[in-house]
Structure formats: structure tokens, C-alpha cells
Design an enzyme around this catalytic site. Structure first.
Site, short mmCIF file in Angstrom:
data_model
loop_
_atom_site.label_atom_id
_atom_site.label_comp_id
_atom_site.label_asym_id
_atom_site.label_seq_id
_atom_site.Cartn_x
_atom_site.Cartn_y
_atom_site.Cartn_z
N SER A 50 -2.57 -12.96 5.27
CA SER A 50 -1.33 -12.92 4.81
C SER A 50 0.01 -13.42 5.54
O SER A 50 1.11 -13.63 5.19
CB SER A 50 -1.06 -11.67 4.00
OG SER A 50 -1.23 -10.57 4.88
N LYS A 109 3.55 -4.22 -0.69
CA LYS A 109 4.31 -5.02 0.26
C LYS A 109 5.80 -4.99 -0.30
O LYS A 109 6.79 -4.77 0.50
CB LYS A 109 3.96 -6.28 0.50
CG LYS A 109 2.60 -6.46 1.22
CD LYS A 109 1.78 -7.80 1.10
CE LYS A 109 0.51 -7.85 2.12
NZ LYS A 109 0.08 -9.23 1.96
#
Length: 779
Positions: free
Chosen positions: A679, A722
Site C-alpha cells: 500500500s 488508515k
């Protein structure tokens, strides 16, 4: 004694069955066969002399010459008694061995032509030695075999003839007809003595072994009888004293505990089986304690005990709201579970697995479910378990054996349908002692846990009524087979506003009561709480926040104990007096935009967070240096980003020959912490383009996404965690992959409305948003 000779060569004859007569032997006989009676009557009418020999097969009623031995004895009839039934009882004395040469047969009587059978004997030292050996062996034989008459032993002292010694000894031995006949037929005295010695040696050995066995059996029986007698006497004495014996008392107590219990038949049978063993074992034996402990465990388990669910969905909603703030989706799923149980009580519900960072309320959710259902609550921590026996128990053959954690938890609950929380299931590991997760598979499978097998209990226990709940920080370390049995509910963590409300509504009131303070004694302002959240704690959960608030309350409690009635107000200005200097900066993002520094978003055990990826260039030949303890996938993301830039340098505004002039170094801070995953690809790409173009990356922008060599941005996981991590770090602009746009629905509305999201499909779109002085379009 003078030796007599049989003075006839032709005499009446009759056969013997099962007996061998020797010279000098006086024997009583019962005679009933007609031919034998006729032979006796003829002998009585003349000189009372008769010839006898033994049948080879005593079962033959009418023998022929071939059915009898041809070596016999000439005898004299000493006494005769005619019995009422026509048979004779006679006493004969053996005179001399004879060899039968021929029989004269008639339908009424037998006659035998005989000749004397003399012994071959020459006196010698060897013969004398053999005589002594035979005498000694026979003396031992007479001691071992009480059937030998004492007269036979005494007669040995007056015998100096080996022939007489042999005849006395063999006639008193309890051996087979064949062996006696062999002695009778042997003429060599030395050979007779040797054979007789062999027989005595064998018989004495057998008798010795028999006596030893007999003594052992007798001693064992006597000991058992003695113990039985003493125990009966002890019981009688204890009854007279109004007391009961230890063993009897224990067994009686166990049976009393069984009364009124609706135990399964196989449990009752097992207990009765163990009680039978207990009766046969002395109370002081270690085995007695093992059996009693096992029976105690069987009786302590709630085979027949359960609580009745008090299911009220509205009340359950109130309990969840009282104990937990927000967590809307998780609460909704719990209420669905409770509602289904109300409609169908025997439904085999799913195993819920609460996954989230520490301190977000996973364990307390389990307690709230138990409270809402009116069930007992049991918590078992699985963290650090490496031994399968911890789950399934140890076998009783081991010293100090115990059931496994699951059966122990059931006993602790006292009912067979508790809410059973398996805490930290992601921290179970395997080693040489087995894999504990394999044992959990059976317990957590609704289709097979109705007969859970524990190695110690050795009986199937029904776990189908247990409501199992598990907790974990991450799902990555849970084996797939085990994870497949569970329904994962994610608790991502709390934002500052949520923490503020939880502190005001839950933490502060609870701790005030716990420390003996009243609400007017202490007031903590909202700004002070937010300052604690931002500068003294950095977490997704609430544990450190609660510790900090508790620290303040303890100091106030001390002041009240010293001074009496007080009133304290905690503000931003005086907070440092109670908590000391801050541990974190108020703003975690960079203070200004920098070249080559891009903000990425990650998920850690503590929840979502941000990480700054740094890139720089230096004179060189195009080498790529990666530092910060990166995993293989993260390194590959950096390689992919650099390759895309080299392939599209002109379109990106980067010098096409930069890799001929510069080495590139990418570093992810906190190098001691391992980092992995794809990511960070978009963040590395932005940092590289920034350093190659010399354009700063906007400090207020965070991003996440995987990239490909074609420049596509692929979706990643953990979006909610996140975004919340970036929000806690005061970042309000976020770049996400276009495919993750649907995940925004999971983010709390209060957070979602305060963040500007950009959803991209190509890496170049990120440059327009993240780099300063670049054209930016909001979406």
C-alpha cells in the site's frame, strides 16, 4: 533279610490295571474279573503262588497277551476276603521278578510259563555313591511329598542291598506306570539306580516349584484375608465410635453428590467404574488421590446445569449503549444475534471474532453480551499458549494432570451455556508440543462441538450451547481453517471527538467512584481532555487515556484525603502539574512541506497511523537504496515506482537521464520496526517524483494505494483504520484508490465530513494533488 525265590515255572496268572508290583512289596488288591478270580481260587487250592504283570492300557476290560507287559512278579497270596458282591479283596507279597515266556489261555483262566529275572550287580564305589544319592534324594522327596509313609523312610536305614533299595524307593514314588515298569524290567542295578536318580531329581524339582508357588499363593491369600479382617474390624470399631472410615466416607460422599443430578448415563457409568477401582485401593495409595480428583472434576462439571436466556432486544440495546460509545455496526450485529436467539433458541450461532487494536473495548463487548442474555461470562486468555494440552488437557497418566482451558472455563462458569470469551486468539502459536489452534477447531465448530473431547475428562462434553466469542488484534496470524469458523467484526479505533465523549461519559465517572470522589470534587475541561488525547497518548484505543485520567484523579484524591473538602478544575494550563511534560507533539504531521517527503497511511497493532517516506538523490549511477527494515513486497513497490518513472520520465517532467547521474535512496523512519505491504507504492512514487523534480510534497496530504508498472492504482485494505489514523494526526486531505471509494461509507460521518478525499486510478493524478504548485482538482 533273606531273599526268597519264586519256586514255580508254571502258575496261574491275572493282569493288573494301573499298578506295578515289585518284589518285597505287600499290596492289597480288589479282584473282580472272572478269569482273575479263577486264578486266585486255583492258587489258594494249592500253594497260594500266582504270577501278575501290568496291562499296557488299563482301560481294556478283556486284555490279550499283547496287551500286557511280559515282565512281572511272582507273588504269594497272604490274605483273602470274599466280598458280598462276589469279588475278592486279597493281599499279596511280591517274591521275585519273572519273565513271562508263554501264556496258556483258556476261556476260564490264564496260566503263565515263567523264569526268574535276576539282577546284574557287582559291588563298586560308583554303585555305593549312586545308592547314597538315591537315598538322599528319596529323603528329600519324602519331605516335599507328605503322601510318602514314614515307614518307608525308616526302612532305608536297614537296607544294604541296592536291589532292595531300588524296590522300596520306586514302590513309594508317585510316578507313571511306564516309568515304574521300566525300572522293573531293567536288570542292571547300576542303570536302575541312575534312572531312579533322574526320576527323583525331576520330581524333587517339580515339588520344590510347586511348594514355592503354593507358599506364594498362601501368603498372598493370608495377607488379603488379614487386610480384609483388619478392615472389617476397623469399620466395626469406627461404627461403635460413630465415625466412618476414610475410604467409605469418600465413596459415600461421592454417591450423595450424585443424588439428584441428571447426569448423562455415560458419566454415571464412568463414575461407578472409578468408584469400584477406589474400593480396591488403600486410601493412602497415590492412585487413590488421582481417582478422587478425577471423580471430583466429573462431578464439578455442569453436565446438567444451564441458565435460561432472558432475551429482550430493547434491553440489550440499552446495555450496549450504557457500556460502549458508538460502535454502531458492531452493536447492530450483536443485536441481530440476540434477536435470532429469541426467535429460535437452539440456533447454532456464528462464532464472533472482534478484531481491533488494544483498548477499543473488545473484551468488554463480550461482558455486555453476557449481561444482555443473562448468561454467565468466562474469559480465557490464549496469548502465548504453545502447548496443545493447554486447550485439550493432559492425560491422567501424567503427574499433576488437569483438564484444558476450555473445560476449566466451563467448570468456572458452573453452567454449560456461558458466554465464553477466548481472548487474544491471534497470539496462539505452535511448537514441538503441538498446535493449540488445531484443538480449537473442534471447540469452535458448531457442527461437531456437541461432543468435545478433553484428554483428561475422556468423556464427550456438549459445547453446542456455549456462545463463543474471540478477540484479536490482527487476523493475519490466525490460521485460515480457524478463521473460517469465525465471523470477523472490526473495531477500528476512536477519533478524538469519540475519545472526548467516552472520557466524559464513561471513564471519568467510573474512576471518580473507584477513588472515592464526588463529581463536584473534580472537573476536567474538554480542552484538557483533548490535550491529554493529543499530547500524552497516541493510540487507537483508550487504555493510556484512562491511565492518564486515573493519574489525575489519584492526585486529587490524595489532596482531598490531606485537606478535606476540595474542588479542582483541570484545564490546559494546569494539566502539566498533574501529568508532567507531554510525550507527543500536538501536531504529528510535518510543520512544513518538504521535497522528497510524502505522507503514507498504515495499519499497526495500535490501529491506524501515518508514516513519512523520505527520498533523496545523490551523484551516482542509478542505484536504488532501500532502508527502514522493509519487507520484500514493500521493496518491490519501490522498484515498480522507480521503473515507471524511468519509463515515463519525459511525461512526468523528470530528466530522462537521471538514472545515469544519480543514485536514489528511499528511507522509511522508525527503522527498528518491520514494515511490509504494497500500500505504500503510491507514497513512494510521489516522494521519488518530488525529489527528482525538486517540488515539495504538500504536508497536509496523506495517501495509500498499490501501483503497477502501467501506473494503475490498485485498492488496498484497512481504509477505515488508515483514515482515522490520519484524522488523529490532523491531516484533512487524503488520496485513495478509486476502487476503495465504497469503503468511505464505513468511516464515521463526523470524520468523513471534515476530510477532502481524492480518488484516483492513475499515479499521475496523485502528483496533481500532492505536489505543491501543481494543478489540483477536487472530487
Amino acid at each position: 533279610m533273606n531273599e526268597r525265590n519264586f519256586q514255580k515255572s508254571y502258575a496261574p496268572y491275572f493282569p493288573l490295571r494301573g499298578i506295578v508290583i515289585f518284589p518285597h512289596m505287600v499290596v492289597p488288591l480288589i479282584v473282580g474279573r472272572p478269569k482273575s478270580i479263577n486264578a486266585i481260587e486255583e492258587a489258594l487250592s494249592t500253594d497260594k503262588l500266582i504270577v501278575v504283570s501290568t496291562q499296557k492300557n488299563g482301560l481294556i476290560e478283556e486284555p490279550e497277551p499283547k496287551d500286557v507287559y511280559d515282565v512281572g512278579v511272582g507273588c504269594e497270596i497272604i490274605q483273602v476276603l470274599r466280598l458280598p458282591d462276589g469279588t475278592y479283596r486279597i493281599i499279596v507279597e511280591g517274591i521275585e521278578r519273572v519273565k513271562i515266556k508263554q501264556f496258556d489261555l483258556s476261556p476260564t483262566i490264564w496260566h503263565a510259563h515263567v523264569e526268574p529275572l535276576k539282577s546284574v550287580y557287582e559291588p563298586s564305589t560308583e554303585t555305593e555313591a549312586l545308592m547314597r544319592l538315591v537315598s538322599d534324594k528319596f529323603a528329600l522327596y519324602s519331605e516335599l511329598n507328605k503322601k510318602v509313609p514314614q515307614d518307608a523312610i525308616l526302612s532305608l536305614t536297614n537296607i544294604d542291598s541296592p536291589d532292595r533299595l531300588i524296590m522300596v524307593v520306586i514302590s513309594n514314588l508317585f510316578v507313571s506306570v511306564e516309568e515304574k515298569q521300566k525300572i522293573l524290567e531293567t536288570t542292571d542295578v547300576k542303570e536302575q539306580l541312575k534312572y531312579l536318580h533322574e526320576i527323583l531329581e525331576r520330581e524333587n524339582t517339580i515339588l520344590e516349584i510347586s511348594r514355592k508357588i503354593d507358599e506364594e499363593v498362601r501368603n498372598r491369600i493370608e495377607k488379603s484375608q488379614k487386610e480384609y479382617f483388619l478392615r472389617e474390624k476397623l469399620k466395626e470399631i469406627e461404627r461403635e465410635l460413630g465415625e466412618e472410615g476414610e475410604g467409605a466416607g469418600t465413596i459415600s460422599e461421592i454417591k450423595n453428590k450424585m443424588k439428584g443430578r441428571k447426569l448423562p448415563k455415560y458419566v454415571i457409568d464412568k463414575i461407578n467404574e472409578e468408584l469400584e477401582k477406589l474400593k480396591k485401593i488403600p486410601p493412602m495409595s497415590p492412585e487413590s488421590g488421582v481417582i478422587q480428583n478425577y471423580i471430583d472434576w466429573l462431578l464439578a462439571l455442569p453436565w446438567d446445569k444451564s441458565t435460561v436466556d432472558t432475551i429482550d432486544v430493547k434491553k440489550a440495546q440499552e446495555i450496549l449503549d450504557k457500556n460502549h460509545y458508538d460502535l454502531k455496526d458492531v452493536k447492530e450485529r450483536i443485536l441481530e444475534l440476540i434477536a435470532v436467539k429469541k426467535l429460535k433458541s437452539d440456533v447454532k450461532g456464528p462464532i464472533l471474532c472482534f478484531v481491533g487494536p488494544p483498548g477499543v473495548g473488545k473484551t468488554s463487548l463480550g461482558k455486555s453480551i453476557a449481561e444482555a442474555l443473562g448468561r454467565k461470562f468466562v474469559r480465557v486468555s490464549l496469548g502465548g499458549i504453545r502447548d496443545e494440552a493447554e486447550i485439550r488437557g493432559h492425560r491422567r497418566t501424567y503427574v499433576g494432570a488437569l483438564p484444558g482451558r476450555i473445560i476449566q472455563g466451563i467448570k468456572q462458569a458452573g453452567v454449560k451455556n456461558p458466554v465464553f470469551l477466548l481472548d487474544e486468539i491471534d497470539k496462539v502459536g505452535a511448537d514441538f508440543r503441538g498446535d493449540p489452534t488445531a484443538a480449537l477447531l473442534e471447540a469452535l465448530d458448531p457442527e461437531q462441538n456437541n461432543a468435545f473431547s478433553d484428554h483428561y475428562i475422556e468423556l464427550p462434553f456438549d459445547l453446542s450451547e456455549v456462545l463463543f466469542i474471540t478477540t484479536a488484534n490482527v487476523v493475519d496470524t490466525i490460521p485460515p481453517a480457524l478463521l473460517d469458523r469465525m465471523e470477523v467484526l472490526t473495531l477500528p479505533g476512536y477519533i478524538d471527538e469519540e475519545k472526548l465523549q467516552i472520557a466524559k461519559k464513561f471513564i471519568i465517572p467510573k474512576q471518580l467512584v473507584a477513588h472515592g470522589l464526588e463529581s463536584q470534587d473534580l472537573v476536567i475541561s474538554d480542552k484538557a481532555i483533548l490535550k491529554i488525547i493529543n499530547e500524552y497518548t497516541r493510540e487507537a484505543g483508550l487504555r493510556n487515556l484512562e491511565r492518564s485520567i486515573t493519574k489525575i484523579i489519584r492526585k486529587v484524591a490524595k489532596e482531598k484525603a490531606e485537606r478535606g473538602k476540595i474542588r479542582r478544575r483541570i484545564t490546559e494550563e494546569n494539566l502539566r502539574k498533574y501529568l508532567g511534560k507531554p510525550e507527543f507533539e500536538r501536531e504529528s504531521q510535518e510543520k512544513k512541506s518538504l521535497v522528497g517527503v510524502a505522507c503514507g497511511m498504515v495499519v499497526t497493532l495500535a490501529g491506524g497511523d501515518i508514516v513519512y517516506i523520505e527520498a533523496t538523490k545523490m551523484p551516482g549511477k542509478g542505484s536504488l537504496i532501500l532502508t527502514g527494515q522493509l519487507g520484500e513486497v514493500m521493496k518491490e513497490s519501490a522498484q515498480a515506482a522507480l521503473s515507471y518513472i524511468r519509463a515515463n520520465a519525459e511525461k512526468l517532467g523528470v530528466q530522462p537521464d537521471f538514472y545515469d547521474k544519480y543514485d536514489i535512496h528511499i528511507h522509511v523512519p522508525e527503522g527498528a520496526v518491520p514494515k511490509e505491504g504494497p500500500s505504500a507504492g503510491i507514497t513512494m512514487f510521489v516522494a521519488l517524483v518530488s525529489v527528482l523534480k525538486g517540488v515539495p510534497v504538500n504536508k497536509d496530504v496523506a495517501m495509500t494505494g498499490e501501483i503497477t508498472l502501467r501506473g494503475r492504482v490498485l485498492p488496498v485494505g484497512g481504509i477505515k483504520e488508515k483514515v482515522l489514523g490520519a484524522y488523529r494526526a490532523n491531516i484533512r486531505t487524503i488520496i485513495l484508490p478509486k476502487a476503495n471509494e465504497i469503503d468511505i461509507e464505513d468511516i464515521p460521518e463526523g470524520v468523513r465530513n471534515n476530510i477532502r478525499f481524492y480518488f484516483i486510478e492513475n499515479v499521475e493524478e496523485a502528483l496533481n494533488i500532492a505536489l505543491e504548485n501543481e494543478h489540483r482538482e477536487s472530487t
